[in-house]
Design a protein around this motif. Structure first.
Motif, PDB file in Angstrom:
ATOM      1  N   ALA A  22     -44.834  -0.044  -3.419  1.00  0.00           N
ATOM      2  CA  ALA A  22     -44.026  -0.667  -4.470  1.00  0.00           C
ATOM      3  C   ALA A  22     -42.583  -0.204  -4.390  1.00  0.00           C
ATOM      4  O   ALA A  22     -41.656  -0.969  -4.677  1.00  0.00           O
ATOM      5  CB  ALA A  22     -44.614  -0.349  -5.838  1.00  0.00           C
ATOM      6  N   ILE A  23     -42.372   1.040  -4.010  1.00  0.00           N
ATOM      7  CA  ILE A  23     -41.022   1.585  -3.889  1.00  0.00           C
ATOM      8  C   ILE A  23     -40.305   0.996  -2.687  1.00  0.00           C
ATOM      9  O   ILE A  23     -39.172   0.515  -2.784  1.00  0.00           O
ATOM     10  CB  ILE A  23     -41.077   3.127  -3.788  1.00  0.00           C
ATOM     11  CG1 ILE A  23     -41.704   3.725  -5.045  1.00  0.00           C
ATOM     12  CG2 ILE A  23     -39.682   3.695  -3.548  1.00  0.00           C
ATOM     13  CD1 ILE A  23     -41.043   3.337  -6.332  1.00  0.00           C
ATOM     14  N   THR A  24     -40.960   1.007  -1.536  1.00  0.00           N
ATOM     15  CA  THR A  24     -40.284   0.555  -0.319  1.00  0.00           C
ATOM     16  C   THR A  24     -40.087  -0.961  -0.291  1.00  0.00           C
ATOM     17  O   THR A  24     -39.102  -1.446   0.256  1.00  0.00           O
ATOM     18  CB  THR A  24     -41.069   1.007   0.921  1.00  0.00           C
ATOM     19  OG1 THR A  24     -42.428   0.524   0.837  1.00  0.00           O
ATOM     20  CG2 THR A  24     -41.098   2.523   1.024  1.00  0.00           C
ATOM     21  N   SER A  25     -41.001  -1.719  -0.902  1.00  0.00           N
ATOM     22  CA  SER A  25     -40.869  -3.176  -0.872  1.00  0.00           C
ATOM     23  C   SER A  25     -39.907  -3.698  -1.932  1.00  0.00           C
ATOM     24  O   SER A  25     -39.286  -4.749  -1.756  1.00  0.00           O
ATOM     25  CB  SER A  25     -42.239  -3.838  -1.051  1.00  0.00           C
ATOM     26  OG  SER A  25     -42.783  -3.545  -2.328  1.00  0.00           O
ATOM     27  N   GLY A  26     -39.757  -2.975  -3.040  1.00  0.00           N
ATOM     28  CA  GLY A  26     -38.914  -3.459  -4.129  1.00  0.00           C
ATOM     29  C   GLY A  26     -37.544  -2.829  -4.223  1.00  0.00           C
ATOM     30  O   GLY A  26     -36.728  -3.241  -5.051  1.00  0.00           O
ATOM     31  N   CYS A  27     -37.267  -1.841  -3.387  1.00  0.00           N
ATOM     32  CA  CYS A  27     -36.004  -1.097  -3.454  1.00  0.00           C
ATOM     33  C   CYS A  27     -34.794  -2.024  -3.315  1.00  0.00           C
ATOM     34  O   CYS A  27     -34.675  -2.752  -2.330  1.00  0.00           O
ATOM     35  CB  CYS A  27     -35.978  -0.044  -2.347  1.00  0.00           C
ATOM     36  SG  CYS A  27     -34.446   0.924  -2.294  1.00  0.00           S
ATOM     37  N   PRO A  28     -33.860  -2.014  -4.265  1.00  0.00           N
ATOM     38  CA  PRO A  28     -32.698  -2.907  -4.194  1.00  0.00           C
ATOM     39  C   PRO A  28     -31.509  -2.327  -3.422  1.00  0.00           C
ATOM     40  O   PRO A  28     -30.493  -3.014  -3.269  1.00  0.00           O
ATOM     41  CB  PRO A  28     -32.332  -3.095  -5.662  1.00  0.00           C
ATOM     42  CG  PRO A  28     -32.710  -1.801  -6.297  1.00  0.00           C
ATOM     43  CD  PRO A  28     -33.937  -1.322  -5.565  1.00  0.00           C
ATOM     44  N   THR A  29     -31.620  -1.083  -2.978  1.00  0.00           N
ATOM     45  CA  THR A  29     -30.495  -0.439  -2.282  1.00  0.00           C
ATOM     46  C   THR A  29     -30.839  -0.219  -0.807  1.00  0.00           C
ATOM     47  O   THR A  29     -30.654  -1.106   0.011  1.00  0.00           O
ATOM     48  CB  THR A  29     -30.146   0.900  -2.951  1.00  0.00           C
ATOM     49  OG1 THR A  29     -31.334   1.719  -3.030  1.00  0.00           O
ATOM     50  CG2 THR A  29     -29.587   0.682  -4.344  1.00  0.00           C
ATOM     51  N   GLN A  30     -31.369   0.940  -0.477  1.00  0.00           N
ATOM     52  CA  GLN A  30     -31.702   1.261   0.911  1.00  0.00           C
ATOM     53  C   GLN A  30     -32.899   2.198   0.936  1.00  0.00           C
ATOM     54  O   GLN A  30     -32.965   3.164   0.173  1.00  0.00           O
ATOM     55  CB  GLN A  30     -30.509   1.934   1.605  1.00  0.00           C
ATOM     56  CG  GLN A  30     -30.766   2.351   3.044  1.00  0.00           C
ATOM     57  CD  GLN A  30     -29.576   3.092   3.652  1.00  0.00           C
ATOM     58  OE1 GLN A  30     -28.489   3.133   3.074  1.00  0.00           O
ATOM     59  NE2 GLN A  30     -29.775   3.689   4.807  1.00  0.00           N
ATOM     60  N   VAL A  31     -33.845   1.917   1.826  1.00  0.00           N
ATOM     61  CA  VAL A  31     -35.000   2.791   2.024  1.00  0.00           C
ATOM     62  C   VAL A  31     -34.693   3.747   3.165  1.00  0.00           C
ATOM     63  O   VAL A  31     -34.277   3.328   4.253  1.00  0.00           O
ATOM     64  CB  VAL A  31     -36.270   1.976   2.331  1.00  0.00           C
ATOM     65  CG1 VAL A  31     -37.443   2.910   2.652  1.00  0.00           C
ATOM     66  CG2 VAL A  31     -36.616   1.072   1.161  1.00  0.00           C
ATOM     67  N   VAL A  32     -34.897   5.046   2.912  1.00  0.00           N
ATOM     68  CA  VAL A  32     -34.621   6.087   3.896  1.00  0.00           C
ATOM     69  C   VAL A  32     -35.940   6.726   4.330  1.00  0.00           C
ATOM     70  O   VAL A  32     -36.798   7.020   3.490  1.00  0.00           O
ATOM     71  CB  VAL A  32     -33.679   7.162   3.307  1.00  0.00           C
ATOM     72  CG1 VAL A  32     -33.487   8.324   4.282  1.00  0.00           C
ATOM     73  CG2 VAL A  32     -32.335   6.547   2.945  1.00  0.00           C
ATOM     74  N   ASP A  33     -36.102   6.931   5.609  1.00  0.00           N
ATOM     75  CA  ASP A  33     -37.252   7.643   6.153  1.00  0.00           C
ATOM     76  C   ASP A  33     -38.567   6.933   5.832  1.00  0.00           C
ATOM     77  O   ASP A  33     -39.627   7.546   5.854  1.00  0.00           O
ATOM     78  CB  ASP A  33     -37.281   9.084   5.608  1.00  0.00           C
ATOM     79  CG  ASP A  33     -38.100  10.037   6.473  1.00  0.00           C
ATOM     80  OD1 ASP A  33     -38.169   9.807   7.691  1.00  0.00           O
ATOM     81  OD2 ASP A  33     -38.678  10.988   5.931  1.00  0.00           O
ATOM     82  N   GLY A  34     -38.490   5.653   5.505  1.00  0.00           N
ATOM     83  CA  GLY A  34     -39.684   4.888   5.205  1.00  0.00           C
ATOM     84  C   GLY A  34     -40.369   5.266   3.913  1.00  0.00           C
ATOM     85  O   GLY A  34     -41.464   4.773   3.617  1.00  0.00           O
ATOM     86  N   GLU A  35     -39.729   6.128   3.094  1.00  0.00           N
ATOM     87  CA  GLU A  35     -40.379   6.635   1.886  1.00  0.00           C
ATOM     88  C   GLU A  35     -39.495   6.604   0.648  1.00  0.00           C
ATOM     89  O   GLU A  35     -39.992   6.475  -0.465  1.00  0.00           O
ATOM     90  CB  GLU A  35     -40.808   8.109   2.095  1.00  0.00           C
ATOM     91  CG  GLU A  35     -41.648   8.389   3.324  1.00  0.00           C
ATOM     92  CD  GLU A  35     -43.066   7.883   3.188  1.00  0.00           C
ATOM     93  OE1 GLU A  35     -43.427   7.412   2.094  1.00  0.00           O
ATOM     94  OE2 GLU A  35     -43.817   7.936   4.175  1.00  0.00           O
ATOM     95  N   VAL A  36     -38.178   6.724   0.815  1.00  0.00           N
ATOM     96  CA  VAL A  36     -37.267   7.017  -0.286  1.00  0.00           C
ATOM     97  C   VAL A  36     -36.360   5.824  -0.561  1.00  0.00           C
ATOM     98  O   VAL A  36     -35.716   5.303   0.345  1.00  0.00           O
ATOM     99  CB  VAL A  36     -36.392   8.251   0.039  1.00  0.00           C
ATOM    100  CG1 VAL A  36     -35.479   8.585  -1.135  1.00  0.00           C
ATOM    101  CG2 VAL A  36     -37.260   9.436   0.409  1.00  0.00           C
ATOM    102  N   SER A  92     -39.292   8.278  -4.897  1.00  0.00           N
ATOM    103  CA  SER A  92     -40.222   8.281  -3.767  1.00  0.00           C
ATOM    104  C   SER A  92     -41.657   8.327  -4.273  1.00  0.00           C
ATOM    105  O   SER A  92     -42.251   7.294  -4.550  1.00  0.00           O
ATOM    106  CB  SER A  92     -39.918   9.448  -2.817  1.00  0.00           C
ATOM    107  OG  SER A  92     -39.913  10.694  -3.517  1.00  0.00           O
ATOM    108  N   LEU A  93     -42.223   9.540  -4.455  1.00  0.00           N
ATOM    109  CA  LEU A  93     -43.604   9.679  -4.893  1.00  0.00           C
ATOM    110  C   LEU A  93     -43.699   9.783  -6.417  1.00  0.00           C
ATOM    111  O   LEU A  93     -42.799  10.300  -7.071  1.00  0.00           O
ATOM    112  CB  LEU A  93     -44.236  10.941  -4.286  1.00  0.00           C
ATOM    113  CG  LEU A  93     -44.323  11.026  -2.760  1.00  0.00           C
ATOM    114  CD1 LEU A  93     -44.980  12.335  -2.352  1.00  0.00           C
ATOM    115  CD2 LEU A  93     -45.082   9.841  -2.191  1.00  0.00           C
ATOM    116  N   ALA A  94     -44.812   9.330  -6.965  1.00  0.00           N
ATOM    117  CA  ALA A  94     -45.079   9.482  -8.389  1.00  0.00           C
ATOM    118  C   ALA A  94     -45.414  10.940  -8.698  1.00  0.00           C
ATOM    119  O   ALA A  94     -45.862  11.700  -7.834  1.00  0.00           O
ATOM    120  CB  ALA A  94     -46.245   8.578  -8.804  1.00  0.00           C
TER     121      ALA A  94
END
Length: 332
Positions: free
Chosen positions: A169-183, A141-143
């Motif tokens: 970068a995390i939410t746009s590139g995530c190859p699995t699933q984004v949770v809560d718009g952050e993770v 999630s966060l750096a």
């Protein structure tokens, strides 16, 4: 032997009125297995995110106090004076009020759906012996960064480790699933929750190849892609299965010697056109050399997993969103 990172080896009080502050000083006074001494050790937590964060922590000795302290955006900080060893600790920087949501600080995976995390172990407050790492085994999630003041025999020599990436970068590139718009969920977390998804069978053929090509991998027969993502199950959780779990996650099997002990150049991992843990590849491309699966530190000499260790340190500092580019999440 490298160290396997999993939920089990990461380890409540009632919340009063939360106040946003720019700087606080607190004391860790908790019951537990580690006796208090006359020595003390400062643990500093800094928030450079664009939004406030709540700080929570837990170790074998108990819960970091005050629990759920809210730090102001951009320059909020808190100093916790550790009066007892803080062993096998998890330190969280949360954009959500997890106490209000009823989440126990000891429920690591649930916390990581609302928080960034660093693993911190102050093994001796009197000598400043510290081990720490930044891990994305469950999610990213966060750096964050971790640094030591006055450390001796630091590894790495800089006495610091850190990541720098934007939330987008995390939410746009995530190859699995984004949770809560952050993770972004790790491959293992995602497949544990969605075992029938096609993503969760992508390494099945590679596992069969490992069994047929590597005599020491024979006991992997019947293992699943999820077992590889989590370095779990009857074979991949063992010392014998460790190099094979690392090789399969990295798409390195075709380059393995007998035993897959030749994983010495990270440039050979995640080859173009190969089959591998795409979440792990994403983490290393986005965040750098930090844990993306449990045996990501194999072999230890490769320093592929972002560990920090030292003796004789005088202060430990954990910073969330360490650079202005790291962004932040919306507190709620």
């Amino acid at each position: 032997m490298s160290m396997k990172r999993s939920r089990s080896n990461r380890r409540p009080t009632k919340l009063g009125l939360s106040i946003v502050v720019s700087a606080i000083t607190a004391t860790l006074l908790v019951p537990g297995a580690h006796a208090e001494t006359s020595a003390s050790y400062p643990l500093v937590v800094e928030n450079n995110c664009s939004d406030p964060i709540y700080v929570r922590g837990h170790a074998e000795s108990g819960t970091l106090q005050p629990d759920n302290q809210l730090l102001a955006a951009s320059n909020g900080s808190a100093t916790y004076t550790l009066s007892a060893d803080f062993v096998s600790g998890n330190l969280f920087g949360c954009w959500d009020n997890t106490v209000k949501k009823g989440i126990s600080v000891t429920d690591t995976l649930a916390m990581e759906m609302h928080c960034a995390m660093a693993e911190v172990s102050v093994t001796d407050v009197s000598t400043g012996a510290v081990n720490a790492d930044i891990t994305f085994v469950d999610a990213i999630s966060l750096a964050a960064s971790v640094s030591l003041d006055g450390g001796q025999a630091c590894n790495p020599a800089s006495c610091s480790i850190g990541t720098s990436f934007t939330s987008s970068a995390i939410t746009s590139g995530c190859p699995t699933q984004v949770v809560d718009g952050e993770v972004c969920l790790s491959a293992n977390t995602y497949c544990t929750q969605n075992p029938t998804a096609s993503f969760c069978s992508q390494l099945d053929q590679a596992i069969s190849d490992c069994v047929s090509q590597q005599p020491a991998c024979a006991d992997a027969q019947g293992s699943t892609t999820t077992d590889v993502y989590g370095c779990s199950g009857s074979f991949f959780s063992t010392a014998e299965g460790e190099p094979f779990c690392a090789a399969l996650n990295r798409g390195f099997l075709s380059q393995c010697n007998q035993g897959c002990t030749n994983q010495t150049n990270s440039a050979d991992f995640y080859p173009s056109g190969g089959t591998f843990n795409t979440y792990a590849a994403f983490v290393h491309q986005t965040a750098g050399a930090f844990y993306a699966f449990p045996y990501d530190d194999y072999p230890g000499s490769l320093n592929q997993a972002g560990d920090l260790g030292a003796t004789g340190s005088s202060q430990l500092t954990v910073t969330f969103c360490p650079s202005s580019e790291s962004g932040g999440a919306t507190s709620r």
